[in-house]
Enzyme design. Structure first.
Site, PDB file in Angstrom:
ATOM      1  N   GLU A   1      53.424  40.211  34.647  1.00  0.00           N
ATOM      2  CA  GLU A   1      53.199  41.497  35.336  1.00  0.00           C
ATOM      3  C   GLU A   1      54.030  41.587  36.613  1.00  0.00           C
ATOM      4  O   GLU A   1      54.655  40.621  37.039  1.00  0.00           O
ATOM      5  CB  GLU A   1      51.716  41.648  35.713  1.00  0.00           C
ATOM      6  CG  GLU A   1      50.880  42.465  34.740  1.00  0.00           C
ATOM      7  CD  GLU A   1      51.133  43.969  34.857  1.00  0.00           C
ATOM      8  OE1 GLU A   1      52.038  44.370  35.634  1.00  0.00           O
ATOM      9  OE2 GLU A   1      50.450  44.735  34.187  1.00  0.00           O
TER      10      GLU A   1
ATOM     11  N   ARG B   1      38.532  41.271  39.323  1.00  0.00           N
ATOM     12  CA  ARG B   1      39.772  40.603  39.704  1.00  0.00           C
ATOM     13  C   ARG B   1      40.790  41.598  40.214  1.00  0.00           C
ATOM     14  O   ARG B   1      40.645  42.817  40.044  1.00  0.00           O
ATOM     15  CB  ARG B   1      40.354  39.820  38.526  1.00  0.00           C
ATOM     16  CG  ARG B   1      40.916  40.691  37.394  1.00  0.00           C
ATOM     17  CD  ARG B   1      41.770  39.839  36.483  1.00  0.00           C
ATOM     18  NE  ARG B   1      42.254  40.501  35.282  1.00  0.00           N
ATOM     19  CZ  ARG B   1      43.355  41.248  35.229  1.00  0.00           C
ATOM     20  NH1 ARG B   1      44.057  41.507  36.325  1.00  0.00           N
ATOM     21  NH2 ARG B   1      43.737  41.778  34.065  1.00  0.00           N
TER      22      ARG B   1
ATOM     23  N   ASN C   1      44.511  43.445  40.294  1.00  0.00           N
ATOM     24  CA  ASN C   1      45.491  43.901  39.322  1.00  0.00           C
ATOM     25  C   ASN C   1      46.720  44.407  40.068  1.00  0.00           C
ATOM     26  O   ASN C   1      47.018  43.931  41.156  1.00  0.00           O
ATOM     27  CB  ASN C   1      44.881  44.943  38.373  1.00  0.00           C
ATOM     28  CG  ASN C   1      45.515  44.894  36.991  1.00  0.00           C
ATOM     29  OD1 ASN C   1      45.730  43.817  36.439  1.00  0.00           O
ATOM     30  ND2 ASN C   1      45.819  46.050  36.425  1.00  0.00           N
TER      31      ASN C   1
ATOM     32  N   ASN D   1      46.327  50.375  37.657  1.00  0.00           N
ATOM     33  CA  ASN D   1      47.626  49.863  37.254  1.00  0.00           C
ATOM     34  C   ASN D   1      48.747  50.508  38.066  1.00  0.00           C
ATOM     35  O   ASN D   1      48.673  50.548  39.277  1.00  0.00           O
ATOM     36  CB  ASN D   1      47.817  50.026  35.742  1.00  0.00           C
ATOM     37  CG  ASN D   1      47.751  48.684  35.026  1.00  0.00           C
ATOM     38  OD1 ASN D   1      48.350  47.715  35.484  1.00  0.00           O
ATOM     39  ND2 ASN D   1      47.042  48.620  33.930  1.00  0.00           N
TER      40      ASN D   1
ATOM     41  N   ASP E   1      50.841  51.300  31.554  1.00  0.00           N
ATOM     42  CA  ASP E   1      50.527  50.116  32.360  1.00  0.00           C
ATOM     43  C   ASP E   1      51.244  50.233  33.704  1.00  0.00           C
ATOM     44  O   ASP E   1      50.899  51.075  34.517  1.00  0.00           O
ATOM     45  CB  ASP E   1      50.927  48.871  31.567  1.00  0.00           C
ATOM     46  CG  ASP E   1      50.255  47.613  32.062  1.00  0.00           C
ATOM     47  OD1 ASP E   1      50.050  47.476  33.278  1.00  0.00           O
ATOM     48  OD2 ASP E   1      49.941  46.728  31.239  1.00  0.00           O
TER      49      ASP E   1
END
Length: 282
Positions: free
Chosen positions: A17, A97, A99, A145, A193
């Site tokens: 990512e 968590r 991102n 995202n 995403d």
């Protein structure tokens, strides 16, 4: 179209990512969220580096004056040039968590979170400044995202992946208003995403389970599709000394038989012209 992609780094990242060009360091930064790794890649020398973290990491960005800012499971932290680690804002939430994250034109960090079970409303988008202050921008998010700004900074683009939309806001003085749909991803084309905005104001969107990166014009019209040999395309960013190469991260998590390049860092040379990204002021 079938792009002339190349393999920048052959890897098996579980959840690659967040590609980010570090102009001062002359390197491409990217992460493996689930592997807890920060990768660095110098496209001129081919030199690579890997740093491990002791918890899942959602994003890494350069800081003004050197060092890194990290969006970690338990909050936002700073890594100084001498490798000193310190928390900027620590706020652990069970089951949640970090991102994706992005640095705004004013140097603030806009960092997303999500629940591990991806429950609707379990995530946030929060704006952090260098003094450690935090302001929740969006508090009803499932999977926070892609985030990015138009070349003049007056628009902010944002993705909450399960909505299958790219939304756009008016942006001024660290505030966003007027949320509306910029583009929608049709059924069967995957989920949006990560994103990046180029120098022409076009928005490039990575498609999870869509095996592609799309470019949309400033008016929201689809005008280019880069097809890729992996299904789980996670994010994209322009890099290289002249910001003309499009770097693309990929993932292999959840795939019973992942293609050989899943988890690698790919690059499409000469894909366009990117915007210089600000470093975090902190």
């Amino acid at each position: 179209m079938r792009a002339r992609y190349e393999v920048a780094v052959a890897a098996q990242a579980a959840l690659g990512e967040g590609p980010t060009w570090d102009a001062d360091g002359g390197r491409l930064l990217w992460i493996d969220i689930l592997g807890g790794r920060v990768h660095g890649y110098d496209p001129v020398s081919g030199r690579r580096s890997v740093r491990t973290t002791d918890q899942h990491i959602g994003a890494v960005k350069p800081r003004v004056g050197g060092g890194l800012v990290l969006n970690l499971r338990d909050g936002v932290a700073l890594l100084d040039p001498d490798d000193t680690f310190r928390w900027l804002h620590r706020e652990p939430v069970p089951g949640r968590r970090a991102n994706d994250a992005a640095v705004a034109p004013d140097g603030s960090l806009w960092a997303g979170t999500m629940r591990y079970d991806e429950a609707p409303g379990g995530g946030t988008l929060t704006r952090y400044t260098g003094d450690g202050s935090a302001e929740v921008v969006l508090d009803d998010v499932a999977v926070s995202n892609g985030t990015g700004w138009s070349p003049d900074g007056t628009l902010m683009y944002y993705i909450d992946s399960p909505t299958r939309r790219v939304d756009v806001f008016d942006h001024a003085a660290g505030r966003v208003t007027g949320r509306r749909t910029f583009a929608e991803i049709e059924d069967g084309a995957g989920f949006p995403d990560g994103l990046t905005v180029d120098a022409e104001g076009c928005v490039w969107v990575a498609l999870w389970d869509g095996a592609a990166v799309r470019r949309y014009t400033p008016g929201g019209e689809l005008d280019r599709v880069i097809e890729l040999p992996v299904p789980r395309v996670t994010a994209c960013a322009f890099g290289g000394p002249d910001l003309t190469d499009l770097y693309i991260t990929t993932a292999r998590t959840g795939l019973a038989s992942p293609p050989v390049l899943s988890g690698s860092l790919l690059v499409v040379p000469g894909a366009g012209k990117g915007l210089a990204q600000p470093a975090f002021h902190g």
